[in-house]
Design an enzyme around this catalytic site. Structure first.
Site, PDB file in Angstrom:
ATOM      1  N   LYS A  83       0.857  -1.197   0.000  1.00  0.00           N
ATOM      2  CA  LYS A  83       0.000   0.000   0.000  1.00  0.00           C
ATOM      3  C   LYS A  83       0.885   1.236   0.000  1.00  0.00           C
ATOM      4  O   LYS A  83       1.762   1.391   0.851  1.00  0.00           O
ATOM      5  CB  LYS A  83      -0.868   0.017   1.264  1.00  0.00           C
ATOM      6  CG  LYS A  83      -2.266  -0.494   1.048  1.00  0.00           C
ATOM      7  CD  LYS A  83      -3.047  -0.489   2.329  1.00  0.00           C
ATOM      8  CE  LYS A  83      -3.958   0.701   2.456  1.00  0.00           C
ATOM      9  NZ  LYS A  83      -4.760   0.645   3.692  1.00  0.00           N
TER      10      LYS A  83
HETATM   11  C1  E4P Z   1      -8.241   1.202   3.717  1.00  0.00           C
HETATM   12  O1  E4P Z   1      -7.346   0.604   3.209  1.00  0.00           O
HETATM   13  C2  E4P Z   1      -8.102   1.972   4.965  1.00  0.00           C
HETATM   14  O2  E4P Z   1      -7.355   1.201   5.885  1.00  0.00           O
HETATM   15  C3  E4P Z   1      -9.405   2.277   5.634  1.00  0.00           C
HETATM   16  O3  E4P Z   1     -10.498   1.842   4.893  1.00  0.00           O
HETATM   17  C4  E4P Z   1      -9.523   3.619   6.244  1.00  0.00           C
HETATM   18  O4  E4P Z   1     -10.767   3.740   6.850  1.00  0.00           O
HETATM   19  P1  E4P Z   1     -11.115   4.851   7.955  1.00  0.00           P
HETATM   20  O5  E4P Z   1     -11.475   6.109   7.241  1.00  0.00           O
HETATM   21  O6  E4P Z   1     -12.297   4.291   8.674  1.00  0.00           O
HETATM   22  O7  E4P Z   1      -9.909   4.984   8.829  1.00  0.00           O
END
Ligand code: E4P
Length: 214
Positions: A83
């Protein structure tokens, strides 16, 4: 649509796997920190549980640093996806990593043109954060529609991974649009399968069954 859990909690991952609906996992530095465990040991355990993609995020600020970090992350498991944040440095890293056939998920995407640039750099997955847009009064799901249209217009095969999901409705809407993947916290995942009429119906069947003789 593939279902990913947005968690680094191994108990949640095992539960979802046992229900037969765990296609992958996304983590981020905040989710990893919440578990209060050494990173490598935790990531290895996650890779053993999850058969599908295991998304692990780099933290270096430069492309060079991200590529170096990614080199370590991919040794954790065969299913690791890197990522990378949607920054100029991040996209440089995507170009290098995708050129080495390493799958990259570009994260922290908030609009359709960002998603186009991520795809051009070679992203295998794009992660638009819809809940965080909703939180600011912008309809996050509209961004998913726009990305789906643009990717479709140009036959782009980057998979749309709908992230920052807050409710079962988000999951349904993502599926109606045709997003490839939805990643969600365990509480949303769990709520998706419950319905009060299922519980009431089961209770009635159980009562009736008690009156049946062998
Ligand atoms: C995705 O890869 C992220 O980890 C995640 O969906 C972020 O979500 P949040 O806005 O609830 O922190």
């Amino acid at each position: 649509m593939k279902i990913f859990l947005d968690t680094a909690n191994v108990a949640e991952l095992r539960e979802a796997k046992s229900r037969g609906s765990l296609d992958g996992v996304t983590t981020n530095p905040s989710l990893i920190a919440k578990e209060k465990r050494p990173f490598r040991e935790l990531a290895e355990e996650i890779c053993q549980i999850v058969d599908g993609p295991v998304n692990l995020e780099v933290n270096a600020p430069t492309a060079e640093g991200m590529v170096e970090e990614a080199g370590g992350l991919i040794t954790i498991g065969k299913n690791v996806v890197i990522k990378v944040p949607l920054t100029a440095e991040g996209l440089k890293a995507v170009k290098i990593l995708s050129g080495q056939n390493i799958r990259v998920n570009v994260t922290l995407c908030f609009n359709a043109t960002q998603a186009l640039f991520a795809a051009k750099a070679g992203a295998s997955f794009i992660s638009p954060f819809i809940g965080r847009l909703d939180d600011r009064g912008q309809e996050g799901m509209e961004v998913i529609e726009e990305i789906a249209t643009i990717y479709d217009n140009y036959d782009i095969d980057t998979e749309i991974l709908v992230a920052s999901i807050r409710s079962p409705m988000h999951v349904k809407d993502a599926a109606l649009i045709g997003a490839h993947i939805a990643t969600m916290p365990f509480n949303v995942y769990d709520r998706l399968l419950h319905h009060p009429l299922t519980d009431l119906g089961l209770e009635a069947f159980n009562q009736a069954w008690k009156t049946v003789s062998e």
